[in-house]
Design a protein around this motif. Sequence first.
Motif, mmCIF file in Angstrom:
data_model
loop_
_atom_site.group_PDB
_atom_site.id
_atom_site.type_symbol
_atom_site.label_atom_id
_atom_site.label_comp_id
_atom_site.label_asym_id
_atom_site.label_seq_id
_atom_site.Cartn_x
_atom_site.Cartn_y
_atom_site.Cartn_z
ATOM 1 N N GLU A 115 54.968 78.470 56.860
ATOM 2 C CA GLU A 115 53.586 77.429 57.100
ATOM 3 C C GLU A 115 52.373 77.796 57.240
ATOM 4 O O GLU A 115 51.869 76.795 56.473
ATOM 5 C CB GLU A 115 54.828 76.319 58.296
ATOM 6 C CG GLU A 115 55.196 75.546 58.164
ATOM 7 C CD GLU A 115 55.437 74.793 58.765
ATOM 8 O OE1 GLU A 115 54.919 74.647 60.469
ATOM 9 O OE2 GLU A 115 56.400 74.325 59.449
ATOM 10 N N ASP B 168 55.816 83.370 57.758
ATOM 11 C CA ASP B 168 55.365 82.609 58.150
ATOM 12 C C ASP B 168 55.377 81.593 56.860
ATOM 13 O O ASP B 168 54.100 81.658 56.622
ATOM 14 C CB ASP B 168 54.131 82.652 59.011
ATOM 15 C CG ASP B 168 53.082 82.226 59.535
ATOM 16 O OD1 ASP B 168 53.921 80.564 59.931
ATOM 17 O OD2 ASP B 168 52.619 82.630 59.946
ATOM 18 N N LEU C 143 51.532 78.750 53.589
ATOM 19 C CA LEU C 143 51.378 77.331 52.029
ATOM 20 C C LEU C 143 50.259 76.796 53.131
ATOM 21 O O LEU C 143 49.900 75.971 52.532
ATOM 22 C CB LEU C 143 52.365 76.192 52.284
ATOM 23 C CG LEU C 143 53.411 77.790 51.126
ATOM 24 C CD1 LEU C 143 54.617 76.589 51.890
ATOM 25 C CD2 LEU C 143 53.318 77.888 50.643
ATOM 26 N N GLY C 144 49.281 77.352 54.890
ATOM 27 C CA GLY C 144 47.887 76.611 54.907
ATOM 28 C C GLY C 144 47.375 76.838 53.950
ATOM 29 O O GLY C 144 45.824 76.120 54.049
#
Length: 478
Positions: A78, A76, A81-82
């Motif tokens: 994204e 995952d 990196l969120g």
Amino acid sequence: MAFKVWCALALGFLLHFSCAHTDFFTSIGHMTDLINTEKDLVVSLKDYIKAEESKLEQIKKWAEKLDQLTATATKDPEGFLGHPVNAFKLMKRLNTEWGELESLVLKDMSDGFISNMTIQRQFFPNDEDQTGAAKALLRLQDTYNLDTDTLSRGNLPGVKHKSFLTAEDCFELGKIAYTEADYYHTELWMEQALKQLDEGEVSSADKVYILDYLSYAVYQQGDLGKAMALTRRLLELDPEHQRANGNMKYFEYIMAKEKEANKSSTDSEEQQEKETEVKKKDYLPERRKYEMLCRGEGLKMTPQRQKRLFCRYYDGNRNPRYILGPVKQEDEWDKPRIVRFLDIISDEEIETVKELAKPRVANYGVGGQYEPHFDFGRKDEPDAFKELGTGNRIATWLFYMSDVSAGGATVFPEVGASVWPRKGTAVFWYNLFPSGEGDYSTRHAACPVLVGNKWVSNKWLHERGQEFRRPCTLSELE
């Protein structure tokens, strides 16, 4: 027996050493240094291995950590990196930490080992030394009638640390013999290498190369039939072998010519060959006598002569010192008279001599020997000892400073005597008759050491100063 001269000369012998005909790197002193050098290199190598293992362990831990992290991140990206911390750490890893890992991977851990190798290499033996050691093995093989299998298996008398030769070692010995055009030993050792490979030994030695050397060595010794058989075996392994194919054609051509020539041979030629063979058997050259004596196959004294040999206590013609502590003597031989003195040099004195001798290579190393020679100067060399100003060598003291497990005898080929090393003893003989003429029966040699090592020292007694101790006679041979 001019034993009374010993007291005045007891210290003098320390300065005179016997140097064997042996290569620099085969003397026991330098060989011992090489063992210590190799031990030091092994320690250095193990340190290098530990350093490499530590380095790899760090890299492995890094890889395992990153493997888990990237496995999570790629599921995952994204979402991963969120999280702002993950984004920061990704930038940090790629900008800094991977660079540090690269430096670690590129770091050369061998510097210490290579530096030590560079320092020690100056003391390493070279090709010439290796060849000398190989020739020593071949010399031992000939002198003591050892078959290649016995030598290869290390089945030697009195050995403490048994060792064996691999097929590759045997191949190397055969190659060295080949480069010396010694086809006899080439055949012996190539056959041994082949035998060990045939028995299933795992080795880097190649049968094709062995058969190539072996077939040519056999041909050079005149056994054309065997050379052809070996070449056929080579071609079975490598049908396209260019030299073997060429040799086979040549051998077949020579074989055809020999068959044709044999048809015209006469009975007189066969008779001549038989007569030559008889002469060969009757003629016993010095080298063969020497080798027989080294093996203990010398002349056996008759019982009548043996009865003339005694052991005794000797007091130096009533010398007060030796009345209290007489010297033990044993007769080794009658003509020339060779006498052994027992307990004549102590262990402490032996160690002193050894320390003095080490820088001058004064022991018999691997295959070390001394060829047959005289200790006295002959009439054809009147100035042999001119620079000493002491005259010719009347007599020889030879001190044995070590026991020898096998081999190492002092032999007298002219008379068939063998004198074996015994630590702490010395043997004495006169080189000159009282008239000053040389006794040619004292020609002697040192046999190669088969197992163990041999330390000797000697003292030569010269003419000057002995005029009243051993007056001249009128007869040349008295």
